[in-house]
Design an enzyme around this catalytic site. Structure first.
Site, PDB file in Angstrom:
ATOM      1  N   GLY A  58      -1.083  11.758  -5.297  1.00 26.64           N
ATOM      2  CA  GLY A  58      -0.387  10.483  -5.343  1.00 26.64           C
ATOM      3  C   GLY A  58      -0.907   9.672  -4.180  1.00 26.64           C
ATOM      4  O   GLY A  58      -1.487  10.220  -3.244  1.00 26.64           O
ATOM      5  N   CYS A  59      -0.715   8.361  -4.186  1.00 29.21           N
ATOM      6  CA  CYS A  59      -1.363   7.577  -3.158  1.00 29.21           C
ATOM      7  C   CYS A  59      -0.729   6.222  -2.975  1.00 29.21           C
ATOM      8  O   CYS A  59      -0.008   5.731  -3.824  1.00 29.21           O
ATOM      9  CB  CYS A  59      -2.822   7.306  -3.494  1.00 29.21           C
ATOM     10  N   GLY A  60      -1.090   5.612  -1.835  1.00 25.54           N
ATOM     11  CA  GLY A  60      -0.855   4.200  -1.636  1.00 25.54           C
ATOM     12  C   GLY A  60      -2.208   3.521  -1.504  1.00 25.54           C
ATOM     13  O   GLY A  60      -3.121   4.081  -0.886  1.00 25.54           O
TER      14      GLY A  60
END
Lengths: 365, 506
Positions: free
Chosen positions: A16-18
Site C-alpha cells: 500500500g502506498c502514498g
C-alpha cells in the site's frame, strides 16, 4: 546474492502506498522541500520500509547527458558495470551521490551517478536502434546480468532518489532541499513483508520515465508477458515496473497520447462503449481488442512523469484514492487532499478524478 | 442369436413392485432391451443389449428401472483387465477395428484437477459481480501489434485497419459437430443457443442445412478434407471459416459417415448421393505441407473477399506448438486446438485413447511459443477437448486460450449420458442419430433453453471467480498464469504449464 537483496528482486511484494506529484507547467524550478512536506503528511500510508523521489530539471549543467543513478552492493559490481558502460558510453562525469548522515537511515548500498554520452556504436546502426532503445538495453543488461548492481534511473536531466525508510528521512538523507526541479514525484511505501533492498523502493524509472504507484495489479501475469513481446523484461517483481514499461511502449514507441493510453490501461466498460456514437464506438472497441493485454486490472493509483509531462491515473473502477488540484502554473496529484493542502493551502481547483480519467500536466515551454 | 461371449456391461434392475407394465421402456429403447410378454403381463429386460444411456430410467413413470454396472468380475489382474479381455474377445469374433464414440475415457492425468485459482485477500479488493460490471466479452481474430491514429475534426480515428473480429459475449463456443453425426434438431438447438447467448457454433464437416442459414452470424462453417457441402454460399453464410485438419479424438485419421445415415436431407446438405458413405480422407488431398495450407487459407479468404476470419483446427499432438506457429504464419486468424479428450461421433478406440496430448499442455505450449515468436496477437487460440465445467474454462483462459470450444458438455446439456455409442446411430436421446423416431425426442426449443442455461451458468461462475481474483475483464486473465498454481504436479509439468506450485507466492 546477499540476504538484503531477496525481497523485491525475487518476489512480488504487494504494497500500500502514498503518492504525490507536483509540476510547474512553465518549467520553473523549485526545491525538494515542498514535495517532502507533502509526502510526509501521509505517514499513515507508509510503514517506513520504502520512500523515494523523482526530480526533473535537477541537472541543468548536464542536461544533454544520460544520467544514470546506480545502486551497488559491492565494489566488484561497480567495476563490472563500469566496464560494460564504457563499451557503449563516454563517461563525462561520475561521482558518489551526495548523502547526509540520518539516524533513521541505514545505508546499505554504494550510491553512484554517471553522466554519459552514447558512443557511435555499430550495434545501433546494424539493429536500427534508437538511442533510447540502446539505453533501455543497457539498463536491462545491468539489472538482469550484473550481480549486485541496479540502475535506479536512466534519464536526462532527472534522477531518482530512493531507499528503505520513511520518505521524510530519505529526503534528508539525499539532501533533496539542495536540488531544484520543475517536476517532483514522491512515494511512501507500505510493503507487506520485510524489504531490505533499496532498489525495490519507488519511484521506478526507465529513460526519463518515473512511476510512483499505489496498487496491486491483478493482471500482472499477462501485462508482464505482453511486455516481453516487445522486448521488455521485468527484472524486478514489481507492478510499478510493469506500469513504467507500458507507458514507455504506448507513449514512446506506439506514439499514443496520454489520453489514449488512459483508455488502454483503464479501459472503459463495454457497456459504456456500446452507448457511444458509431465512430467513437469503433475507436474504443478497436483499442480494447488490440490492447486487451495492456489493460491494467486491479486497484491502482499512479503518478507517472517524463521530462515534459506529469500524469495521474486511476484504475477503471477507482479502487485507490487519487486527488488532483491546480494553482496558477502548478499541477498537484496526490493520494490525499491533505498532502496537497499542506503545500498549497488554497488551490484554484481541487477534484477527485473519475476512474480511468487521466490528469495531465504539460510543460508549456 | 447366439449368446454373446462378452458379458453385458450393465444390468437392468426392474422393481416388479413398482413396474406398472406401461411399456414405455419397450417403446422407447432403440436397442430393444425391454420387451413385453403379454402372456405373463410383464416386462423383461435383456441387459446384454443395454448401452447404459439411462433413457428408460429417466422415462419410467414409477422409477422401477435402475441401470447398474454389471458386478460380474474377472480374476483380478492389473494387466489383463476386463476391458482388455473383452476387447480381445470382440476382435477375435469380428476381426475388426474397435469403434467408439465421445472423448478418450482413459485415466490420463487431468491437469485441470491439479491447477488451483487465486483470490484476492486484503492487499487488493475482490470485486462483487453482482454489484460491479464483470466483462467476459471476447473478440477473436487477427489483431495488429499496435494501432496508428489519425486525428480528424470529430475526434481521433484509427488509421490501422483491423480485420473482421468475431464477437463473443462469453468465451465459450460450441465446437464442430456435423449434421449427420448429430440430428438436425441438435444442430438447430446449437445454432439458436449460440445466437441467443451471443456466441458461435460450428457446422463440423457436414455442410449447412437450409434451415440453418438464418443463424449464419453465429456460425463457423467448417471446411474439412471431404469438402462436404462446401460451396460459395456456404462459405459466405457463416461468420467465420474453419479449416479442419484434425480432431482430438482421432488425430491423423479421417472420418466416415456410413451410407445408412445419409438420408435425403443429409445428402442434399453434404452434396453427395443418398445412401452413399461420406468418407473424409485423413489428410486434405490438396494440403501436403504448410505452404499448401496457406494457399487454402487465402483461397477461402479470396472467395469471401477477406470479410471472414479463417481459422485452422488441429489436434493437439506432440509438435503442436511449432505447427500452430506455422499456421499463424500461414495466415490463419485463429487456431483451434483439440486435446486428447475431445469427442467424436465415431473413431477407432485405439486412436481415440492413445493418440494426442492433453489440451492443458497444448494451450501452454502454443501460447508460450506464439509469445516467444512475437506473433501471439496475430491469431486467437480456441481450445477444445473435454471441458467439463466453468473452472476448466477459466483455467484454460489463464493458461493462454482466448476462448474454449465445448461439445461433449453441450450434448450432455441436451440429454446425452456419454454412453459412447454415438457411432451406432441409435441414440435414444435423439442427438447422435438420424432415425426420425428418435430425433423427434429432442425438442429444439428445450435443447436451446438447456444450452443457453449452461452457458449462462458457466458465465456466472466465471464472473464470480474473476471477481474473486480482483479482475473485471476477461482479457486481464488471458495468459495470466500468475493466477494459477499447480498441486501434485512434477517440476516438468509445472515448467511445461508455465505455472508455479501451490504454496509459492508471487
Amino acid at each position: 546474492m546477499s540476504r538484503e537483496l531477496v525481497a523485491d528482486r525475487d518476489y512480488r511484494v504487494p504494497a500500500g502506498c502514498g503518492i504525490v506529484g507536483v509540476m510547474n507547467q512553465k518549467g520553473e524550478r523549485f526545491s525538494g522541500e515542498a514535495i517532502t512536506k507533502s509526502i510526509a503528511t501521509m505517514r499513515e500510508r507508509t510503514n517506513g520500509l520504502g520512500g523515494g523521489f523523482a526530480a526533473y530539471g535537477i541537472y541543468p549543467d548536464f542536461k544533454e547527458f544520460w544520467c544514470f543513478h546506480l545502486l551497488y552492493d559491492t565494489q566488484q559490481a561497480k567495476l563490472d558495470t563500469e566496464e560494460w558502460l564504457k563499451v557503449y558510453y563516454r563517461i563525462e562525469k561520475e561521482e558518489p551521490i551526495p548523502t547526509a548522515d540520518v539516524e533513521a537511515i541505514e545505508p546499505r548500498h554504494h550510491l553512484w551517478r554517471y553522466f554519459l554520452e552514447l558512443r557511435n556504436h555499430t550495434e545501433k546502426e546494424e539493429l536500427k536502434l534508437t538511442e533510447e532503445d540502446l539505453v533501455i538495453n543497457t539498463v536491462m543488461k545491468v539489472n538482469r546480468d550484473i550481480e549486485g548492481a541496479f540502475v535506479v534511473s536512466s534519464g536526462k536531466n532527472m534522477g531518482i532518489f530512493k531507499g528503505v525508510g520513511y520518505p521524510k528521512d530519505i529526503a534528508r538523507f539525499y539532501q533533496l532541499d539542495r536540488y531544484e526541479g520543475y517536476i517532483w514525484t514522491a512515494h511512501g511505501r507500505f510493503p507487506t513483508n520485510t524489504v531490505g533492498w533499496w532498489g525495490g523502493a519507488h519511484p521506478f524509472g526507465i529513460l526519463d520515465w518515473s512511476v510512483v504507484h499505489n496498487g496491486e495489479i491483478s493482471s500482472y501475469g499477462i501485462n508482464k508477458r505482453y511486455l516481453q513481446n516487445f522486448g521488455y523484461h521485468c527484472t524486478l517483481f514489481t507492478d510499478t515496473e510493469v506500469m513504467a514499461y507500458l507507458f514507455d511502449l504506448l507513449v514512446r514507441k506506439h506514439r499514443l497520447s496520454f489520453e489514449v493510453v488512459a483508455l488502454i490501461l483503464a479501459a472503459p466498460f463495454w457497456e459504456e462503449i456500446e452507448r457511444l456514437p458509431d465512430k467513437e464506438r469503433q475507436f474504443y472497441s478497436t483499442l480494447r481488442s488490440v490492447y486487451g493485454s495492456a489493460l491494467v486490472n486491479g486497484p491502482f493509483a499512479v503518478v507517472v512523469a517524463n521530462s515534459r509531462t506529469l500524469v495521474g491515473l486511476n484504475d477503471r473502477i477507482k479502487l485507490r484514492p487519487l486527488v488532483a488540484a491546480v494553482k496558477d502554473d502548478f499541477v498537484y496529484i496526490a493520494s490525499e487532499e491533505s498532502a496537497i493542502r499542506e503545500i498549497c493551502p488554497s488551490p484554484d481547483r481541487v477534484w477527485a478524478p473519475k476512474a480511468g480519467e487521466p490528469v495531465v500536466g504539460r510543460l508549456s515551454v | 442369436m447366439a449368446k454373446k461371449t462378452v458379458p453385458s456391461e450393465f444390468i437392468i434392475e426392474r422393481d416388479d413392485e413398482k413396474c406398472i407394465t406401461c411399456q414405455v421402456c419397450c417403446r422407447m429403447c432403440s436397442n430393444d432391451v425391454h420387451t413385453y410378454d403379454p402372456e405373463l403381463d410383464e416386462v423383461n429386460s435383456d441387459s446384454t443389449k443395454c448401452v447404459g444411456c439411462h433413457f428408460c430410467e429417466m422415462l419410467c413413470p414409477t422409477g422401477a428401472i435402475t441401470v447398474k454396472r454389471n458386478p460380474s468380475e474377472f480374476k483380478i489382474n492389473a494387466n489383463w483387465t476386463a476391458r482388455v479381455i473383452n476387447d480381445i474377445t470382440k476382435q477375435a469374433e469380428t476381426g475388426g477395428v474397435l469403434l467408439t464414440g465421445m472423448g478418450c475415457d482413459r485415466p490420463y492425468p487431468i491437469y485441470w484437477d491439479h491447477i488451483l485459482l487465486n483470490a484476492s485477500q486484503v492487499t487488493n479488493p475482490s470485486i462483487d459481480p453482482l454489484r460491479e460490471p464483470m466483462e467476459l466479452r471476447t473478440y477473436l481474430g487477427r489483431k495488429p501489434d499496435r494501432i496508428e491514429l489519425e486525428s480528424s475534426d470529430d475526434g481521433p480515428g484509427i488509421k490501422t485497419q483491423l480485420g473482421t473480429q468475431l464477437k463473443l459475449e462469453t468465451p465459450i463456443l460450441f465446437s464442430a459437430m456435423s449434421y449427420g453425426s448429430i440430428s438436425l434438431n441438435a444442430c438447430i438447438s446449437l445454432a439458436r443457443a449460440a445466437t441467443e447467448a451471443g456466441t458461435l457454433y460450428n457446422t463440423g464437416e457436414g455442410g449447412l442445412h437450409r434451415d440453418l442459414y438464418k443463424y449464419g452470424q453465429n456460425t463457423i462453417v467448417q471446411v474439412a478434407s471431404g469438402r462436404f457441402g462446401v460451396h460459395k454460399e456456404y462459405l459466405e453464410a457463416g461468420a467465420a471459416i474453419e479449416i479442419k485438419i484434425g480432431q482430438g479424438a482421432k488425430p491423423g485419421i479421417g472420418g466416415h459417415l456410413p451410407g445408412e445415415k445419409v438420408s435425403e436431407e443429409i445428402s442434399q446438405t453434404r452434396m453427395i448421393p443418398e445412401g452413399t458413405d461420406a468418407l473424409s480422407p485423413a489428410p486434405h488431398h490438396d494440403i501436403y505441407s504448410i505452404e499448401d495450407l496457406r494457399q487454402l487459407i487465402f483461397a477461402l479468404k479470396e472467395a469471401t473477399r477477406y470479410r471472414k476470419p479463417v481459422g485452422v483446427k488441429i489436434a493437439a499432438v506432440h509438435n503442436v506448438a511449432p505447427i500452430a506457429s506455422g499456421i499463424v504464419r500461414a495466415g490463419a486468424d485463429f487456431v483451434a486446438i483439440d486435446g486428447i479428450r475431445g469427442g467424436t461421433g465415431a473413431a477407432p478406440t485405439v486412436i481415440r485413447d492413445n493418440v494426442g496430448i492433453p489440451i492443458e499442455l497444448a494451450i501452454a505450449a502454443v501460447d508460450s511459443r506464439l509469445r516467444e515468436e512475437g506473433i501471439r496477437n496475430q491469431a486467437s487460440i480456441i481450445a477444445g477437448g473435454g471441458f467439463r465445467n466453468s473452472s476448466d474454462v477459466i483455467k484454460a483462459i489463464a493458461l493462454g486460450a482466448d476462448a474454449v470450444y465445448i461439445a461433449t458438455a453441450a450434448l450432455v446439456a441436451m440429454g446425452c449420458h456419454v454412453c459412447q455409442k454415438c457411432y451406432t446411430g441409435k441414440c435414444n436421446w435423439g442427438i447422435a442419430t438420424q432415425d426420425p423416431y428418435l430425433t423427434k425426442r429432442l425438442n429444439p426449443e428445450i435443447g436451446t433453453r438447456r444450452l443457453v442455461n449452461l452457458l449462462r451458468a458457466w458465465s456466472l461462475e466465471i464472473k464470480e471467480m474473476l471477481g474473486g481474483m480482483g479482475i473485471n475483464a476477461i482479457e486481464s486473465l488471458r495468459g495470466n498464469r500468475e493466477q494459477l498454481r499447480g498441486v501434485g504436479l512434477t517440476d516438468t509439468d509445472l515448467k511445461l504449464l508455465g505455472i508455479k506450485p501451490a504454496g509459492e507466492a508471487w
